[in-house]
Write a protein that holds these residues in place. Structure first.
Motif, PDB file in Angstrom:
ATOM      1  N   ARG A  90       0.844  -1.198   0.000  1.00  0.00           N
ATOM      2  CA  ARG A  90       0.000   0.000   0.000  1.00  0.00           C
ATOM      3  C   ARG A  90       0.886   1.257   0.000  1.00  0.00           C
ATOM      4  N   GLU A 147       2.680   1.820  -3.317  1.00  0.00           N
ATOM      5  CA  GLU A 147       1.863   2.316  -4.432  1.00  0.00           C
ATOM      6  C   GLU A 147       1.823   3.833  -4.486  1.00  0.00           C
ATOM      7  N   GLY A 173       0.443   7.573  -3.599  1.00  0.00           N
ATOM      8  CA  GLY A 173      -0.902   8.134  -3.352  1.00  0.00           C
ATOM      9  C   GLY A 173      -0.947   8.790  -1.995  1.00  0.00           C
ATOM     10  N   PRO A 174      -2.137   9.190  -1.557  1.00  0.00           N
ATOM     11  CA  PRO A 174      -2.239   9.910  -0.290  1.00  0.00           C
ATOM     12  C   PRO A 174      -1.719   9.066   0.878  1.00  0.00           C
ATOM     13  N   THR A 219      -1.854   7.388   4.075  1.00  0.00           N
ATOM     14  CA  THR A 219      -2.982   7.038   4.935  1.00  0.00           C
ATOM     15  C   THR A 219      -2.527   6.655   6.338  1.00  0.00           C
ATOM     16  N   GLN A 224       7.668   6.398  -9.139  1.00  0.00           N
ATOM     17  CA  GLN A 224       7.821   7.866  -9.129  1.00  0.00           C
ATOM     18  C   GLN A 224       9.309   8.203  -9.164  1.00  0.00           C
TER      19      GLN A 224
END
Ligand SMILES: Nc1ncnc2c1ncn2[C@@H]1O[C@H](COP(=O)(O)OP(=O)(O)OP(=O)(O)O)[C@@H](O)[C@H]1O
Length: 448
Positions: free
Chosen positions: A132, A135, A137-138, A140, A169
């Motif tokens: 997670r 990956e 992204g925001p 969390t 990235q």
């Protein structure tokens, strides 16, 4: 001869590469050169066949250049120094690609990827959380705190995260280092009066990953600096991933405020491996070793045996398998259960779970509803003989007793009878699913 061979070896290593060199050329010796024929001593026939087929041209060319003239090679099998040679074929660490911040970040091991990470019950949550984070992204949960005992895959997951983020990235500044490196960098900055640069560097990363954070426990100024770095990055919404050998609350000599900060995100535990996970890891590593040692045969039951007997940690499991392949390759033999027990005797002793033959006999008798005395008695009907063979098989697999010793405990039977029983069950296991399940169940009961 030694000097010529020394030079030749250097050249050959450049030509064939470090791994092939360690496996195939390292165990060879130049025994002499007469009338243009070089005699190469090989520890096994297998090795001499393989090398003569695959590396003759290279060896000839190099020997002709450094010790020439040499027109022919003659491979001779001579007595080996097996253990030494086996040790020398440990695969060399591959040159590792570096993460974005070349100067600060620790090198990443290219074998530690998500693809190579085997997932099972004990590590599925840690794996899912790591994926997670990788990956992107925001953010969390911050930090992701991974902890677990020695050799259970913390570093593997950390490297996998770092690599995956870099791949997804390329512009992200991923900083991966051990807590020890963090401290040395910090101390160096104090000494060189470059603390501001140090702070700046750490505070401009996109993702900070610190391995073995328990190392900074008790090191006051390093903890202080780590705390500030940590807070700044969390405030900026940058992802932090931390690993340790225990849960944050259990790290002694760590300031309370740091412990509580470390617990703010997601804390996940890599549990000790279970049988299924160990077997999965062994199967996956075997696929890799098969490429490295093509043609080696592996007898049925060997991986199951290892997964049962080596329970300490994955690093030991991996080392055992590696030693086994190297040994078998040098001996030019199939990897059998006997060879495994011989070659890994020290590791197996250290992991001995001390299950006795009597316990095995009792459990098997209970399971098949036969009398314990039938285990050692002479009855030959299948309903008794088959469970007896299963008990023989488990005794061979789960204890370090020799075949004659096992034979004595089975009513003074000859070692060839035990060997026959063990082989019979090995064969049946691969063909008969319900028998294989019975054996696994019995093993689990005995290990409990
Ligand atoms: N689930 C797994 N799948 C494949 N390989 C694994 C798995 N778990 C551990 N390993 C392998 O076991 C070895 C030890 O793992 P790693 O170095 O990540 O352990 P660690 O938890 O960081 O241990 P330490 O506390 O000693 O630093 C590595 O070679 C790693 O690839």
């Amino acid at each position: 001869m030694d000097k010529i061979w020394g030079q030749a070896r250097e050249e050959l290593q450049k030509i064939v590469g470090a791994d092939s060199f360690a496996t195939w050329i390292e165990p060879l010796r130049l025994a002499g050169v007469t009338d243009g024929t070089a005699v190469i001593a090989c520890p096994t026939r297998f090795l001499s066949d393989w090398v003569s087929r695959h590396y003759s041209d290279d060896i000839l060319k190099v020997l002709d250049r450094v010790g020439g003239p040499v027109h022919r090679l003659n491979f001779e099998t001579r007595s080996p120094v097996i253990r030494q040679a086996a040790n020398s074929v440990e695969p060399r660490p591959q040159p590792a690609p570096r993460a974005v911040d070349e100067e600060l970040t620790a090198p990443l091991d290219q074998r530690f990827t998500f693809d190579n990470f085997v997932v099972g019950k004990p590590n599925e949550l840690a794996h899912a959380a790591a994926r997670r984070v990788a990956e992107g992204g925001p953010v969390t949960f911050n930090p992701l705190f991974l902890y677990g005992g020695v050799g259970l895959g913390k570093t593997h997951l950390m490297h996998a995260i770092a690599r995956e983020i870099q791949a997804r990235q390329p512009e992200a500044r991923v900083l991966y280092l051990s807590a020890e490196q963090f401290m040395y960098r910090f101390v160096q900055a104090l000494r060189d009066r470059t603390v501001m640069d140090f702070k700046e560097l750490f505070r401009t990363v996109s993702v900070l990953m610190v391995d073995d954070v328990q190392f900074i426990a008790g090191k006051d100024s390093t903890q202080e600096e780590f705390f500030h770095t940590f807070n700044t990055l969390v405030d900026q919404g940058k992802q932090i991933v931390i690993s340790a050998d225990r849960a944050p609350g259990e790290i002694k000599d760590m300031e309370e405020r740091i412990k509580s900060r470390l617990q703010c995100g997601l804390v996940v535990d890599l549990h000790p491996t279970d049988y299924e996970l160990r077997l999965g890891i062994l199967q996956s590593k075997t696929d890799v070793f098969r490429l490295q040692y093509p043609g080696l045969q592996l007898a049925p039951g060997v991986l199951e045996f290892l997964a049962h007997r080596i329970t300490s940690n994955v690093r030991v499991l991996e080392g055992a398998l590696q030693r086994l392949f190297a040994f078998a390759s040098l001996m030019g033999r199939e990897i059998t259960l006997d060879m495994t027990q011989e070659c890994l005797a020290d590791i197996l002793r250290a992991n001995d779970r001390k299950v006795s033959i009597e316990e095995i006999q009792r459990k098997v008798a209970e399971h098949y509803n036969i009398r314990l005395s039938d285990m050692i008695g002479p009855k030959r009907v299948r309903t008794v003989a088959r469970p007896r063979q299963i008990a023989m098989y488990l005794s061979k697999q789960m204890t370090s007793r020799s075949l004659p010793e096992i034979g004595r405990r089975f009513g003074g039977r000859d070692h060839t009878t035990i060997m026959h029983g063990v082989r019979k069950i090995e064969e049946l296991r691969s063909a008969d699913r319900s028998l294989a399940e019975d054996i696994d169940l019995l093993r689990r009961l005995l290990e409990a």
